[in-house]
Design an enzyme around this catalytic site. Structure first.
Site, short mmCIF file in Angstrom:
data_model
loop_
_atom_site.label_atom_id
_atom_site.label_comp_id
_atom_site.label_asym_id
_atom_site.label_seq_id
_atom_site.Cartn_x
_atom_site.Cartn_y
_atom_site.Cartn_z
CB CYS A 185 4.67 -22.50 4.10
SG CYS A 185 3.01 -23.14 4.09
CG HIS A 204 5.47 -20.78 7.68
ND1 HIS A 204 4.44 -19.99 7.23
CD2 HIS A 204 5.00 -22.06 7.67
CE1 HIS A 204 3.39 -20.76 6.97
NE2 HIS A 204 3.71 -22.01 7.23
CG ASN A 230 0.06 -21.96 7.62
OD1 ASN A 230 0.55 -21.18 6.81
ND2 ASN A 230 0.46 -23.21 7.73
O1 UT7 Z 1 2.81 -24.69 6.73
C1 UT7 Z 1 2.84 -25.99 7.20
C2 UT7 Z 1 1.40 -26.42 7.32
N1 UT7 Z 1 1.14 -27.52 8.15
C3 UT7 Z 1 1.26 -27.54 9.49
O2 UT7 Z 1 1.72 -26.64 10.12
C4 UT7 Z 1 0.76 -28.77 10.19
C5 UT7 Z 1 1.65 -29.25 11.28
N2 UT7 Z 1 0.89 -30.14 12.14
C6 UT7 Z 1 0.12 -29.67 13.15
O3 UT7 Z 1 0.11 -28.47 13.40
C7 UT7 Z 1 -0.66 -30.64 13.97
O4 UT7 Z 1 -0.33 -31.95 13.57
C8 UT7 Z 1 -2.19 -30.43 13.84
C9 UT7 Z 1 -2.56 -29.12 14.54
C10 UT7 Z 1 -2.61 -30.39 12.40
C11 UT7 Z 1 -2.93 -31.54 14.54
O5 UT7 Z 1 -2.53 -31.63 15.90
P1 UT7 Z 1 -2.19 -33.05 16.54
O6 UT7 Z 1 -1.88 -32.80 17.95
O7 UT7 Z 1 -1.13 -33.68 15.67
O8 UT7 Z 1 -3.57 -33.81 16.43
P2 UT7 Z 1 -3.91 -35.16 15.67
O9 UT7 Z 1 -3.86 -34.99 14.20
O10 UT7 Z 1 -3.09 -36.27 16.29
O11 UT7 Z 1 -5.41 -35.39 16.09
C12 UT7 Z 1 -5.77 -35.65 17.45
C13 UT7 Z 1 -7.27 -35.75 17.52
C14 UT7 Z 1 -7.87 -36.70 16.49
O12 UT7 Z 1 -8.93 -37.38 17.09
P3 UT7 Z 1 -8.76 -38.87 17.64
O13 UT7 Z 1 -8.39 -39.68 16.45
O14 UT7 Z 1 -7.68 -38.78 18.66
O15 UT7 Z 1 -10.11 -39.17 18.19
C15 UT7 Z 1 -8.39 -35.79 15.43
O16 UT7 Z 1 -9.48 -36.33 14.71
O17 UT7 Z 1 -7.85 -34.48 17.26
C16 UT7 Z 1 -8.86 -34.62 16.25
N3 UT7 Z 1 -8.95 -33.37 15.51
C17 UT7 Z 1 -9.73 -32.34 15.91
N4 UT7 Z 1 -10.57 -32.20 16.95
C18 UT7 Z 1 -11.20 -31.04 17.07
C19 UT7 Z 1 -8.30 -33.02 14.38
N5 UT7 Z 1 -8.65 -31.76 14.02
C20 UT7 Z 1 -9.54 -31.34 14.96
C21 UT7 Z 1 -10.25 -30.14 15.13
N6 UT7 Z 1 -11.07 -30.02 16.20
N7 UT7 Z 1 -10.14 -29.08 14.30
#
Ligand code: UT7
Length: 320
Positions: A111, A247, A277
């Protein structure tokens, strides 16, 4: 010598995939995706290849610059999702557009790729090696996603953006770029397409894997730190910057960077709600949008910043 952007272009696949459409293939919903990321829809390639998108964006940038293909000395394509291993995408762009006087190569910094390509262009121009350079960021991230993994497949999209930069008298564009290979596993795509009879080790996953929270923490810490360091070198404060073109990964990351720099969010143009993204393509697509809308004015101070797999990150300060 400095580089000046003299033309921009972008190309996006026709197919729009909304959050609601994704909720029919993985357990997710619009409320989760839009509140955690700001993304509402993305473009996903069907027939179009990474090369097609790169060529279309590059063609639009050349037209916008009023630049003949023969004037291009160098083509740099930033991508981690090329259509082929060989020939590289930059050579395919060269062939399609008739840039017969150009050297052409691809650059992979995920990225951060377009930003690193722009920095490379500045270094070549300052060294007096090249004068007119075509920069492209082109990706089909959809081709390396696990469409059963809701934690990654909702985040990304496909597209390409391009810019033509040219040497001008004046102080060189300032930039910083960093990498931390020791953190490589937090965002990886370990695809191996070829096998040989002696390779018996367990195969790594072919699709993208990510520790989202680790990437989030990295971005919200390193990006503002890097921008501050760049601005300190230029003797400028964040409030003196007109536009921050970052980005487009996640609205919460952009808001946090704005907050940490003490700058209002309105100076961080965004299009991730429509495209998700698009990795190396996100900065040049955004640059093309804000330029065509007339948002950037002559003399504006513009910070570009990228961050992503590698890990890689960096920033550049342009006088528009
Ligand atoms: O170019 C760089 C590329 N990468 C990025 O930009 C990633 C940077 N990170 C992020 O943007 C965030 O960490 C995410 C958007 C990927 C995730 O958000 P988060 O607030 O960190 O969520 P999390 O990973 O802590 O997940 C929270 C909950 C989990 O469930 P439990 O364990 O709390 O029951 C996940 O399983 O959300 C769940 N979850 C979803 N639920 C519905 C994860 N993905 C999804 C989804 N829909 N698509």
């Amino acid at each position: 010598m400095r580089i000046k952007v003299i033309g921009t272009g972008s190309a996006l696949p026709a197919k729009i995939v909304t959050n609601e459409m994704l909720s029919r293939i993985v357990e997710t919903d619009d409320a989760w995706i839009s509140s955690r990321t700001g993304i509402r829809e993305r473009r996903i390639a069907g027939e179009e290849t990474t090369t097609d998108l790169a060529v279309s964006a590059a063609k639009a940038a050349l037209e916008d610059a009023g630049c003949a293909p023969e004037e291009i000395d160098l083509i740099l394509v930033a991508t981690f999702t090329p259509e082929h291993c060989l020939p590289n995408t930059a050579c395919a762009v060269q062939a399609a557009l008739g840039c017969r006087n150009a050297a052409a190569f691809d650059l992979n910094a995920a990225c951060s790729g377009f930003l690193f390509a722009m920095n490379t262009a500045q270094a070549y121009v300052e060294a007096g090696i090249y004068r007119t350079i075509l920069l492209v960021g082109a990706e089909e991230v959809s081709k390396v996603l696990d469409w059963e993994d809701r934690s990654t497949c909702v985040l990304f999209g496909d597209g390409a953006g391009a810019a033509v930069v040219q040497a001008r008298e004046g102080e060189a564009m300032r930039f910083l770029q960093f990498s931390d290979g020791a953190q490589g596993q937090v965002l990886a795509c370990m695809e191996r397409t070829a096998e040989n009879p002696w390779h018996t080790a367990e195969k790594p996953p072919k699709t993208l894997t990510m520790d989202g929270q680790a990437v989030f923490r990295f971005a919200v810490r390193r990006v503002p730190e890097c921008i501050r360091q760049l601005l300190a070198q230029a003797g400028k404060e964040p409030e003196e910057i007109d536009w921050f073109l970052l980005h487009q990964a996640n609205k919460r990351i952009l808001d946090s960077v704005a907050n940490r720099l003490g700058v209002e969010e309105g100076r961080f143009p965004m299009n991730l709600d429509r495209y998700g993204n698009t990795s190396a393509a996100s900065i040049p697509i955004l640059l093309d949008e804000v330029r065509r809308k007339g948002i950037l004015k002559e003399g504006d101070q513009v910070v570009l910043a990228g961050f992503g797999a590698g890990l890689t990150w960096g920033a550049a300060l342009l006088t528009w």
